[in-house]
Design a protein around this motif. Structure first.
Motif, mmCIF file in Angstrom:
data_model
loop_
_atom_site.group_PDB
_atom_site.id
_atom_site.type_symbol
_atom_site.label_atom_id
_atom_site.label_comp_id
_atom_site.label_asym_id
_atom_site.label_seq_id
_atom_site.Cartn_x
_atom_site.Cartn_y
_atom_site.Cartn_z
ATOM 1 N N MET A 7 31.703 47.937 42.855
ATOM 2 C CA MET A 7 31.835 47.937 41.395
ATOM 3 C C MET A 7 32.935 46.938 41.056
ATOM 4 S SD MET A 7 31.443 52.033 40.586
ATOM 5 C CE MET A 7 33.174 52.267 40.640
ATOM 6 N N MET A 8 32.543 45.794 40.531
ATOM 7 C CA MET A 8 33.506 44.737 40.242
ATOM 8 C C MET A 8 33.807 44.697 38.755
ATOM 9 S SD MET A 8 34.012 43.637 43.202
ATOM 10 C CE MET A 8 34.518 41.998 43.524
ATOM 11 N N ASP A 9 35.094 44.759 38.432
ATOM 12 C CA ASP A 9 35.510 44.621 37.042
ATOM 13 C C ASP A 9 35.328 43.188 36.559
ATOM 14 O OD1 ASP A 9 36.293 47.284 37.061
ATOM 15 O OD2 ASP A 9 38.345 46.809 37.627
ATOM 16 N N VAL A 10 35.531 42.248 37.472
ATOM 17 C CA VAL A 10 35.421 40.823 37.164
ATOM 18 C C VAL A 10 34.375 40.225 38.102
ATOM 19 C CG1 VAL A 10 36.666 38.626 37.141
ATOM 20 C CG2 VAL A 10 37.871 40.732 36.533
ATOM 21 N N PRO A 11 33.343 39.570 37.549
ATOM 22 C CA PRO A 11 32.360 38.931 38.436
ATOM 23 C C PRO A 11 33.039 37.825 39.256
ATOM 24 C CG PRO A 11 31.661 38.818 36.118
ATOM 25 C CD PRO A 11 33.035 39.377 36.150
ATOM 26 N N LEU A 12 32.740 37.815 40.551
ATOM 27 C CA LEU A 12 33.369 36.835 41.433
ATOM 28 C C LEU A 12 32.432 35.686 41.732
ATOM 29 C CD1 LEU A 12 35.100 39.200 44.027
ATOM 30 C CD2 LEU A 12 36.099 38.137 41.993
ATOM 31 N N LYS A 13 33.015 34.496 41.840
ATOM 32 C CA LYS A 13 32.257 33.316 42.255
ATOM 33 C C LYS A 13 31.820 33.537 43.699
ATOM 34 C CE LYS A 13 34.928 30.357 39.213
ATOM 35 N NZ LYS A 13 35.891 29.272 39.090
ATOM 36 N N PRO A 14 30.675 32.965 44.098
ATOM 37 C CA PRO A 14 30.164 33.200 45.452
ATOM 38 C C PRO A 14 31.186 32.902 46.558
ATOM 39 C CG PRO A 14 28.499 32.106 44.134
ATOM 40 C CD PRO A 14 29.738 32.155 43.301
ATOM 41 N N ARG A 15 31.919 31.803 46.462
ATOM 42 C CA ARG A 15 32.919 31.456 47.488
ATOM 43 C C ARG A 15 34.040 32.506 47.512
ATOM 44 N NH1 ARG A 15 34.570 30.414 52.141
ATOM 45 N NH2 ARG A 15 36.400 29.106 52.360
ATOM 46 N N VAL A 16 34.424 32.994 46.349
ATOM 47 C CA VAL A 16 35.477 34.004 46.260
ATOM 48 C C VAL A 16 34.976 35.319 46.869
ATOM 49 C CG1 VAL A 16 36.876 35.377 44.661
ATOM 50 C CG2 VAL A 16 36.598 32.914 44.288
ATOM 51 N N LEU A 17 33.749 35.674 46.592
ATOM 52 C CA LEU A 17 33.162 36.890 47.165
ATOM 53 C C LEU A 17 33.145 36.813 48.691
ATOM 54 C CD1 LEU A 17 31.881 39.618 46.595
ATOM 55 C CD2 LEU A 17 29.686 38.466 46.372
ATOM 56 N N ASP A 18 32.796 35.634 49.213
ATOM 57 C CA ASP A 18 32.790 35.423 50.667
ATOM 58 C C ASP A 18 34.194 35.588 51.242
ATOM 59 O OD1 ASP A 18 31.640 34.543 53.228
ATOM 60 O OD2 ASP A 18 32.820 32.713 52.877
ATOM 61 N N LEU A 19 35.193 34.985 50.587
ATOM 62 C CA LEU A 19 36.576 35.106 51.053
ATOM 63 C C LEU A 19 37.069 36.546 50.958
ATOM 64 C CD1 LEU A 19 37.984 31.852 49.430
ATOM 65 C CD2 LEU A 19 37.877 32.325 51.898
ATOM 66 N N MET A 20 36.702 37.233 49.889
ATOM 67 C CA MET A 20 37.107 38.621 49.723
ATOM 68 C C MET A 20 36.513 39.484 50.836
ATOM 69 S SD MET A 20 36.691 41.298 46.582
ATOM 70 C CE MET A 20 35.058 41.865 47.010
ATOM 71 N N THR A 21 35.246 39.270 51.148
ATOM 72 C CA THR A 21 34.586 40.023 52.213
ATOM 73 C C THR A 21 35.281 39.791 53.552
ATOM 74 O OG1 THR A 21 32.492 39.885 51.030
ATOM 75 C CG2 THR A 21 32.374 40.410 53.378
ATOM 76 N N LYS A 22 35.623 38.542 53.838
ATOM 77 C CA LYS A 22 36.344 38.235 55.079
ATOM 78 C C LYS A 22 37.725 38.894 55.068
ATOM 79 C CE LYS A 22 33.942 33.932 56.051
ATOM 80 N NZ LYS A 22 33.997 32.463 56.042
ATOM 81 N N GLY A 23 38.364 38.896 53.909
ATOM 82 C CA GLY A 23 39.672 39.535 53.782
ATOM 83 C C GLY A 23 39.600 41.035 54.026
ATOM 84 N N ILE A 24 38.555 41.674 53.516
ATOM 85 C CA ILE A 24 38.369 43.111 53.734
ATOM 86 C C ILE A 24 38.214 43.405 55.223
ATOM 87 C CG2 ILE A 24 36.755 45.038 53.395
ATOM 88 C CD1 ILE A 24 36.319 43.898 50.520
ATOM 89 N N HIS A 25 37.429 42.581 55.907
ATOM 90 C CA HIS A 25 37.256 42.773 57.356
ATOM 91 C C HIS A 25 38.587 42.595 58.088
ATOM 92 C CE1 HIS A 25 32.971 43.414 57.275
ATOM 93 N NE2 HIS A 25 32.805 42.316 56.561
#
Length: 189
Positions: A10-28
Motif C-alpha cells: 500500500m503506497m501513499d506515493v506512487p513510485l517511479k519504476p527505478r525507485v520501486l526497484d531500488l526500494m525492493t533491493k533495499g528491503i532485501h
C-alpha cells in the motif's frame, strides 16, 4: 479489532519504476541486516524521488542498523514533523513518547490509528503490535502485552522481532511471578 490486514503493498506515493526497484533491493538488504547496502539503495532512490516518507523511514532504519543514531533520529524527526499522516512516522512518535514516559500521549496516538485506519499492511500491523506491546510493558501491563503478542504471532509469525519480544515478555512474566510470591518474614528452625 475491526480492521483488515493485507500482504498487498500500500503506497501513499506512487513510485517511479527505478525507485520501486531500488526500494525492493533495499528491503532485501534490510532483511539480510546489511544496513550499509540498504542505505546505498535508499539514498539512490531518494535522489530520483525525494521526500517520500517510506523511503526516508527505511533509510532511517538502515542508518540505525549501522549505529548512526543521530542521522537516523534526525530523519525520523523530519518524517514526524513533515508527514503527520504517515503511519510509521506516528509509530516512531508513539515510541518516543513511551521512552519519555508520556503514556497518555502514546495511548492517544495508538488509539487514533486504531479508530481511523481500517486496512493495514502486514508490516504496519507488526509495527502497531510492537508499539502496543512496548507501551503495555512500560505501563507494567504484562497480560495485555501477551495478548498483543499472541495477535501479532497469529498474523505475522515470521517477523524477525517476534522471538525477541517473546523472550522479553516471558522474562517479565517470570519476574512478576517471582515478585508476587509470598515471602516468609521469619526463619524457621
Amino acid at each position: 479489532l475491526g480492521f483488515e490486514i493485507t500482504p498487498e503493498p500500500m503506497m501513499d506515493v506512487p513510485l517511479k519504476p527505478r525507485v520501486l526497484d531500488l526500494m525492493t533491493k533495499g528491503i532485501h538488504a534490510l532483511r539480510e541486516e546489511d544496513g550499509g547496502l540498504a542505505e546505498q539503495y535508499y539514498r539512490k532512490a531518494l535522489e530520483i524521488q525525494p521526500e517520500v516518507p517510506n523511503l526516508l523511514n527505511n533509510l532511517a532504519m538502515a542508518l540505525a542498523m549501522q549505529d548512526k543514531k543521530k542521522e537516523s533520529d534526525a530523519i525520523l524527526d523530519h518524517i514526524i514533523q513533515d508527514f503527520p499522516e504517515y503511519f510509521f512516522g506516528q509509530m516512531s512518535l508513539a515510541r518516543k513518547t513511551i521512552q519519555a514516559k508520556d503514556y497518555e500521549k502514546a495511548n492517544s496516538i495508538l488509539n487514533h490509528w486504531m479508530q481511523t485506519k481500517k486496512k493495514y499492511h502486514v508490516t504496519e500491523y507488526s509495527m502497531l503490535c510492537k508499539t502496543e506491546i512496548d507501551l503495555l510493558i512500560a505501563e507494567e501491563k504484562i497480560e495485555g502485552a501477551l495478548s498483543w503478542l499472541d495477535m501479532w504471532e497469529r498474523v505475522e509469525s515470521d517477523d524477525p522481532d517476534l522471538e525477541d519480544y517473546k523472550s522479553r515478555l516471558e522474562l517479565l512474566r517470570n519476574m512478576k511471578n517471582i515478585l508476587n510470591l509470598p515471602f516468609k518474614t521469619k526463619r524457621h528452625k
